[in-house]
Design a protein around this motif. Structure first.
Motif, PDB file in Angstrom:
ATOM      1  N   UNK A  12       0.859  -1.226  -0.668  1.00  0.00           N
ATOM      2  CA  UNK A  12      -0.115   0.200   0.018  1.00  0.00           C
ATOM      3  C   UNK A  12       0.619   1.640   0.235  1.00  0.00           C
ATOM      4  N   UNK A  13       0.259   1.955  -0.693  1.00  0.00           N
ATOM      5  CA  UNK A  13       1.009   3.904  -0.557  1.00  0.00           C
ATOM      6  C   UNK A  13       0.281   4.365  -0.587  1.00  0.00           C
ATOM      7  N   UNK A  24       9.793  -2.347  -9.468  1.00  0.00           N
ATOM      8  CA  UNK A  24      10.518  -2.412  -8.094  1.00  0.00           C
ATOM      9  C   UNK A  24      10.744  -4.402  -7.633  1.00  0.00           C
ATOM     10  N   UNK A  25       9.935  -4.811  -7.858  1.00  0.00           N
ATOM     11  CA  UNK A  25       9.883  -6.258  -6.924  1.00  0.00           C
ATOM     12  C   UNK A  25      10.308  -6.933  -8.187  1.00  0.00           C
ATOM     13  N   UNK A  87      11.779  -0.905  -1.927  1.00  0.00           N
ATOM     14  CA  UNK A  87      10.244   0.308  -1.690  1.00  0.00           C
ATOM     15  C   UNK A  87      10.514   1.579  -1.380  1.00  0.00           C
ATOM     16  N   UNK A  88       9.865   2.348  -1.965  1.00  0.00           N
ATOM     17  CA  UNK A  88      10.125   3.768  -1.281  1.00  0.00           C
ATOM     18  C   UNK A  88       9.376   3.700   0.160  1.00  0.00           C
ATOM     19  N   UNK A 120      13.334 -13.717   4.120  1.00  0.00           N
ATOM     20  CA  UNK A 120      14.139 -13.652   2.850  1.00  0.00           C
ATOM     21  C   UNK A 120      13.560 -12.387   1.973  1.00  0.00           C
ATOM     22  N   UNK A 121      12.663 -12.652   1.835  1.00  0.00           N
ATOM     23  CA  UNK A 121      11.796 -11.390   1.614  1.00  0.00           C
ATOM     24  C   UNK A 121      11.615 -10.154   2.331  1.00  0.00           C
ATOM     25  N   UNK A 122      11.485 -10.074   3.344  1.00  0.00           N
ATOM     26  CA  UNK A 122      11.510  -9.126   4.038  1.00  0.00           C
ATOM     27  C   UNK A 122      10.776  -8.506   4.757  1.00  0.00           C
ATOM     28  N   UNK A 123       9.278  -8.777   4.999  1.00  0.00           N
ATOM     29  CA  UNK A 123       8.091  -8.452   5.251  1.00  0.00           C
ATOM     30  C   UNK A 123       7.475  -8.836   6.621  1.00  0.00           C
TER      31      UNK A 123
END
Length: 139
Positions: A12-13, A24-25, A87-88, A120-123
């Protein structure tokens, strides 16, 4: 025990367009929505959104952990490992995992391989287990 579940990776952004998230992903989303779009309810979306969803999946004979949808989602997200940090700042990425239990306790196992892929994904993972209604003897 968990019987089935579903998993979705979302970003979400407030300002970053979903097309930028896709770039980016390095992943193609299942769905995108844009800030300012009108919903059927008449409300207007306040955020851009990007999601990759695997849908509802049952357990298999081989995997009774209830994490099948989470595993499948993480496998699809392999290309994005390490990229979430790029990601920003206005982007909020997370995995939503929900599962349905056939008991009133709703326990599940998160195998270390799955936990490693999440790292590894970082979430973060936001999880919900829906419990079966017990009878009065469960009280």
């Amino acid at each position: 025990m968990i019987q089935w579940g579903r998993a979705t990776f979302t970003v979400l952004s407030e300002t970053t367009d979903p097309d930028v998230v896709t770039q980016l992903l390095g992943l193609d989303p299942s769905e995108v929505w844009r800030k300012g779009e009108m919903l059927r309810s008449g409300r207007v979306r306040t955020h851009h959104g990007w999601s990759l969803d695997v849908g509802a999946l049952d357990n298999t004979e081989i995997d009774q952990t209830g994490t099948r949808p989470l595993r499948e989602l993480l496998d699809r997200c392999t290309a994005a490992a390490g990229r979430v940090a790029d990601l920003p700042e206005d982007c909020e990425a997370r995995i939503w995992w929900s599962a349905s239990s056939d008991s009133a306790q709703g326990g599940f196992v998160l195998p270390f391989e799955v936990a490693a892929q999440i790292g590894e994904l970082g979430v973060d993972v936001y999880a919900t287990v829906y419990l079966a209604e017990g009878d009065e003897s469960d009280d």
